[in-house]
Design a protein around this motif. Structure first.
Motif, short mmCIF file in Angstrom:
data_model
loop_
_atom_site.label_atom_id
_atom_site.label_comp_id
_atom_site.label_asym_id
_atom_site.label_seq_id
_atom_site.Cartn_x
_atom_site.Cartn_y
_atom_site.Cartn_z
N ASP A 110 8.83 3.92 -7.50
CA ASP A 110 8.01 3.52 -8.65
C ASP A 110 7.19 2.27 -8.37
O ASP A 110 7.12 1.35 -9.20
CB ASP A 110 8.88 3.29 -9.90
CG ASP A 110 9.71 4.52 -10.26
OD1 ASP A 110 9.18 5.64 -10.12
OD2 ASP A 110 10.87 4.36 -10.67
N PHE A 111 6.55 2.22 -7.22
CA PHE A 111 5.71 1.08 -6.86
C PHE A 111 4.47 1.05 -7.73
O PHE A 111 3.78 2.05 -7.87
CB PHE A 111 5.30 1.17 -5.39
CG PHE A 111 6.40 0.84 -4.43
CD1 PHE A 111 6.50 -0.43 -3.89
CD2 PHE A 111 7.33 1.80 -4.06
CE1 PHE A 111 7.53 -0.74 -3.00
CE2 PHE A 111 8.34 1.50 -3.17
CZ PHE A 111 8.45 0.23 -2.64
N SER A 112 4.19 -0.11 -8.31
CA SER A 112 2.94 -0.27 -9.06
C SER A 112 1.80 -0.41 -8.06
O SER A 112 2.01 -0.70 -6.88
CB SER A 112 3.01 -1.50 -9.96
OG SER A 112 3.05 -2.69 -9.19
N SER A 113 0.59 -0.24 -8.55
CA SER A 113 -0.58 -0.43 -7.70
C SER A 113 -0.62 -1.88 -7.22
O SER A 113 -0.44 -2.81 -8.00
CB SER A 113 -1.85 -0.12 -8.50
OG SER A 113 -2.99 -0.35 -7.73
N GLY A 114 -0.78 -2.07 -5.94
CA GLY A 114 -0.85 -3.42 -5.38
C GLY A 114 0.49 -4.09 -5.16
O GLY A 114 0.54 -5.27 -4.81
N ALA A 115 1.58 -3.36 -5.34
CA ALA A 115 2.91 -3.97 -5.17
C ALA A 115 3.14 -4.37 -3.71
O ALA A 115 2.75 -3.66 -2.79
CB ALA A 115 4.00 -3.01 -5.63
N ASP A 119 0.83 -1.21 0.00
CA ASP A 119 0.00 0.00 0.00
C ASP A 119 0.86 1.26 0.00
O ASP A 119 0.52 2.26 0.64
CB ASP A 119 -0.97 0.03 1.20
CG ASP A 119 -2.02 -1.06 1.15
OD1 ASP A 119 -2.27 -1.59 0.04
OD2 ASP A 119 -2.59 -1.39 2.20
N VAL A 120 1.99 1.23 -0.73
CA VAL A 120 2.85 2.40 -0.82
C VAL A 120 2.14 3.39 -1.76
O VAL A 120 1.84 3.07 -2.91
CB VAL A 120 4.24 2.03 -1.36
CG1 VAL A 120 5.10 3.28 -1.52
CG2 VAL A 120 4.91 1.01 -0.44
N PRO A 121 1.85 4.61 -1.27
CA PRO A 121 1.16 5.59 -2.11
C PRO A 121 1.97 5.96 -3.35
O PRO A 121 3.22 5.97 -3.32
CB PRO A 121 1.00 6.81 -1.18
CG PRO A 121 1.12 6.26 0.20
CD PRO A 121 2.08 5.10 0.09
N SER A 122 1.29 6.30 -4.40
CA SER A 122 1.92 6.70 -5.65
C SER A 122 2.90 7.85 -5.39
O SER A 122 2.59 8.79 -4.68
CB SER A 122 0.85 7.14 -6.65
OG SER A 122 1.44 7.57 -7.84
N GLY A 123 4.09 7.72 -5.95
CA GLY A 123 5.10 8.76 -5.83
C GLY A 123 5.95 8.69 -4.57
O GLY A 123 6.91 9.44 -4.42
N GLU A 124 5.63 7.78 -3.65
CA GLU A 124 6.40 7.66 -2.41
C GLU A 124 7.59 6.72 -2.60
O GLU A 124 7.61 5.90 -3.50
CB GLU A 124 5.52 7.14 -1.27
CG GLU A 124 4.51 8.13 -0.79
CD GLU A 124 5.12 9.38 -0.19
OE1 GLU A 124 6.15 9.28 0.52
OE2 GLU A 124 4.60 10.46 -0.45
N SER A 125 8.58 6.87 -1.72
CA SER A 125 9.78 6.04 -1.72
C SER A 125 9.89 5.31 -0.39
O SER A 125 9.40 5.78 0.63
CB SER A 125 11.04 6.90 -1.89
OG SER A 125 11.07 7.50 -3.14
N ILE A 154 7.02 -9.62 -4.51
CA ILE A 154 6.16 -10.80 -4.54
C ILE A 154 4.83 -10.50 -5.23
O ILE A 154 4.12 -11.43 -5.60
CB ILE A 154 5.95 -11.43 -3.16
CG1 ILE A 154 5.34 -10.47 -2.17
CG2 ILE A 154 7.25 -11.99 -2.63
CD1 ILE A 154 4.93 -11.14 -0.86
N SER A 155 4.52 -9.23 -5.43
CA SER A 155 3.35 -8.83 -6.21
C SER A 155 3.63 -7.46 -6.81
O SER A 155 4.23 -6.61 -6.15
CB SER A 155 2.11 -8.77 -5.31
OG SER A 155 0.97 -8.42 -6.07
N GLY A 156 3.26 -7.26 -8.05
CA GLY A 156 3.49 -5.98 -8.70
C GLY A 156 4.96 -5.74 -8.99
O GLY A 156 5.73 -6.68 -9.16
#
Length: 134
Positions: free
Chosen positions: A102-107, A42-48, A64-66
């Motif tokens: 650059d976490f994808s949604s659901g990563a 659940d890492v928000p878009s744009g966060e590191s 393991i996902s995304g």
């Protein structure tokens, strides 16, 4: 970057029509005894995430996902790795700065660590990291 500071570890991928399975065992596929496991999600878009180095702890980072990007920095060079296969892990040696972006949604990022949490093992400030590297 020096290949001694990282490596991609291929974990067994057991294919099955009911769903695939991957395994990671201490001192087999994982070149150390796993003493801690944690995951980020659940890492928000744009966060590191990350933004630190370890003095003693080894880690294997697995998407393991995304997907997400891990950037490794030895104080002189940087190298980015796009992780998106749950059967591959990025082994990060000690004294290497890491950031995850650059976490994808659901990563979901799973980390296998050689040591229990110890705040004194972390270097959190980049300038301190550069001094540590000398």
């Amino acid at each position: 970057m020096d290949k001694n500071q990282y490596s991609i570890i291929e974990l067994p991928k057991i294919c099955d029509p009911r769903g695939n399975l991957t395994v990671a065992e201490s001192m087999k596929q994982v070149p150390f005894e796993v003493r801690r496991v944690y995951w980020t999600y659940d890492v928000p878009s744009g966060e590191s995430r990350g933004g630190h180095a370890h003095k003693q702890c080894l880690e294997i980072i697995i998407a393991i996902s995304g997907s997400f990007t891990v950037t490794l920095d030895n104080g002189k060079e940087k190298q980015a790795f796009h992780l998106n296969h749950p059967w591959q892990g990025l082994l990060v040696e000690t004294g290497v700065w890491r950031t995850l972006d650059d976490f994808s949604s659901g990563a979901v990022c799973l980390v296998l660590a050689s040591d229990p949490y110890d705040e004194s093992d972390y270097i959190y400030e980049y300038d301190d990291f550069l001094k540590y590297k000398g």
